[in-house]
Scaffold this active site. Sequence first.
Site, PDB file in Angstrom:
ATOM      1  N   LYS A  47       0.829  -1.193   0.000  1.00 48.73           N
ATOM      2  CA  LYS A  47       0.000   0.000   0.000  1.00 48.73           C
ATOM      3  C   LYS A  47       0.867   1.248   0.000  1.00 48.73           C
ATOM      4  O   LYS A  47       0.410   2.341  -0.270  1.00 48.73           O
ATOM      5  CB  LYS A  47      -0.880   0.034   1.276  1.00 48.73           C
ATOM      6  CG  LYS A  47      -1.915  -1.074   1.340  1.00 48.73           C
ATOM      7  CD  LYS A  47      -2.687  -1.003   2.674  1.00 48.73           C
ATOM      8  CE  LYS A  47      -2.020  -1.927   3.606  1.00 48.73           C
ATOM      9  NZ  LYS A  47      -2.544  -2.608   4.667  1.00 48.73           N
ATOM     10  N   ASP A 104       7.423   2.764  -3.074  1.00 48.38           N
ATOM     11  CA  ASP A 104       7.623   3.909  -2.174  1.00 48.38           C
ATOM     12  C   ASP A 104       9.086   4.077  -1.791  1.00 48.38           C
ATOM     13  O   ASP A 104       9.642   5.172  -1.869  1.00 48.38           O
ATOM     14  CB  ASP A 104       6.751   3.776  -0.913  1.00 48.38           C
ATOM     15  CG  ASP A 104       6.887   2.415  -0.216  1.00 48.38           C
ATOM     16  OD1 ASP A 104       7.655   1.553  -0.679  1.00 48.38           O
ATOM     17  OD2 ASP A 104       6.200   2.226   0.813  1.00 48.38           O
ATOM     18  N   ASP A 107      14.881  -0.214   0.688  1.00 50.74           N
ATOM     19  CA  ASP A 107      15.720  -0.269   1.886  1.00 50.74           C
ATOM     20  C   ASP A 107      16.767  -1.366   1.668  1.00 50.74           C
ATOM     21  O   ASP A 107      17.785  -1.124   1.034  1.00 50.74           O
ATOM     22  CB  ASP A 107      14.814  -0.518   3.101  1.00 50.74           C
ATOM     23  CG  ASP A 107      15.568  -0.488   4.417  1.00 50.74           C
ATOM     24  OD1 ASP A 107      16.767  -0.176   4.409  1.00 50.74           O
ATOM     25  OD2 ASP A 107      14.958  -0.773   5.460  1.00 50.74           O
TER      26      ASP A 107
HETATM   27  P1  IMP Z   1      13.193  -3.693   1.576  1.00 51.89           P
HETATM   28  O1  IMP Z   1      12.587  -4.990   1.122  1.00 51.89           O
HETATM   29  O2  IMP Z   1      14.073  -3.852   2.779  1.00 51.89           O
HETATM   30  O3  IMP Z   1      13.856  -2.915   0.454  1.00 51.89           O
HETATM   31  O4  IMP Z   1      11.992  -2.831   2.145  1.00 51.89           O
HETATM   32  C1  IMP Z   1      11.084  -2.220   1.324  1.00 51.89           C
HETATM   33  C2  IMP Z   1       9.723  -2.112   1.975  1.00 51.89           C
HETATM   34  O5  IMP Z   1       9.835  -1.901   3.381  1.00 51.89           O
HETATM   35  C3  IMP Z   1       9.006  -0.900   1.434  1.00 51.89           C
HETATM   36  O6  IMP Z   1       8.096  -1.280   0.442  1.00 51.89           O
HETATM   37  C4  IMP Z   1       8.312  -0.324   2.637  1.00 51.89           C
HETATM   38  O7  IMP Z   1       6.998  -0.839   2.714  1.00 51.89           O
HETATM   39  C5  IMP Z   1       9.085  -0.810   3.830  1.00 51.89           C
HETATM   40  N1  IMP Z   1      10.001   0.217   4.369  1.00 51.89           N
HETATM   41  C6  IMP Z   1      11.352   0.272   4.282  1.00 51.89           C
HETATM   42  N2  IMP Z   1      11.864   1.360   4.881  1.00 51.89           N
HETATM   43  C7  IMP Z   1      10.796   2.039   5.361  1.00 51.89           C
HETATM   44  C8  IMP Z   1      10.652   3.282   6.071  1.00 51.89           C
HETATM   45  O8  IMP Z   1      11.627   4.029   6.392  1.00 51.89           O
HETATM   46  N3  IMP Z   1       9.390   3.646   6.408  1.00 51.89           N
HETATM   47  C9  IMP Z   1       8.297   2.899   6.078  1.00 51.89           C
HETATM   48  N4  IMP Z   1       8.375   1.744   5.405  1.00 51.89           N
HETATM   49  C10 IMP Z   1       9.615   1.313   5.044  1.00 51.89           C
HETATM   50 MG    MG Z   2       5.759  -1.143   0.732  1.00 48.71          MG
END
Ligand code: IMP
Ligand code: MG
Length: 184
Positions: A47, A104, A107
């Site tokens: 979302k 969005d 990370d």
């Molecule tokens: P990744 O898989 O670690 O790259 O994380 C990506 C997902 O984690 C994104 O789609 C977000 O939903 C969530 N996410 C990562 N960092 C943040 C943050 O600082 N605030 C809110 N959601 C985050």
């Molecule tokens: Mg997300």
Amino acid sequence: MHISTPKKDIDRILFTREQLADKVHELGEILTEEYKDKLPIVVCILKGASFFYIDLCRELKCHINLDFIDVSSYGNGTSSSGVVRMIKDLENNIEGRHVLLVEDIIDSGVTLSHLRKLLSARNPASIKICCLLDKAGAHAKELEPEYHGFEIGNEFVVGYGLDYAEYYRNLPYIGVLKPEVYAD
Ligand code: IMP
Ligand code: MG
């Protein structure tokens, strides 16, 4: 969750409504040029990307199809679980189509690398990623999205679709929470 307002829990604003609108407009111009002859399927990763996605679609001055996918990699905490679960798949057959994934934030990159692999197996003509925020340094270079809005440091942000424990998505700007919110 204590009863307050989302705004009262914000320590500082990182990107205002106006800064976000300017960036989305700028990305819209670049993406319009890229996709003007391609009839792309523009995919919202639910979302978190929803606010960004709707605003970005309005800035694309070419024909597009809309589609939505929902995967989950986070629990209700602030760090990735490393496990990606499909909650809602696309409605479109993407074989031979140009696909633009709208996310969005990147990370660790776990979510996007998983999605890119999963959707590439369906043989799209191309697959690219447009991510509003990039936590540079948190992920491997090969996971770099083709398009991104802003680079940010390694801090947890909320608003404009981004949540903490499913709250704060409706803030019209992006900010950092007060530390005591996590301690609750
Ligand atoms: P990744 O898989 O670690 O790259 O994380 C990506 C997902 O984690 C994104 O789609 C977000 O939903 C969530 N996410 C990562 N960092 C943040 C943050 O600082 N605030 C809110 N959601 C985050
Ligand atoms: Mg997300």
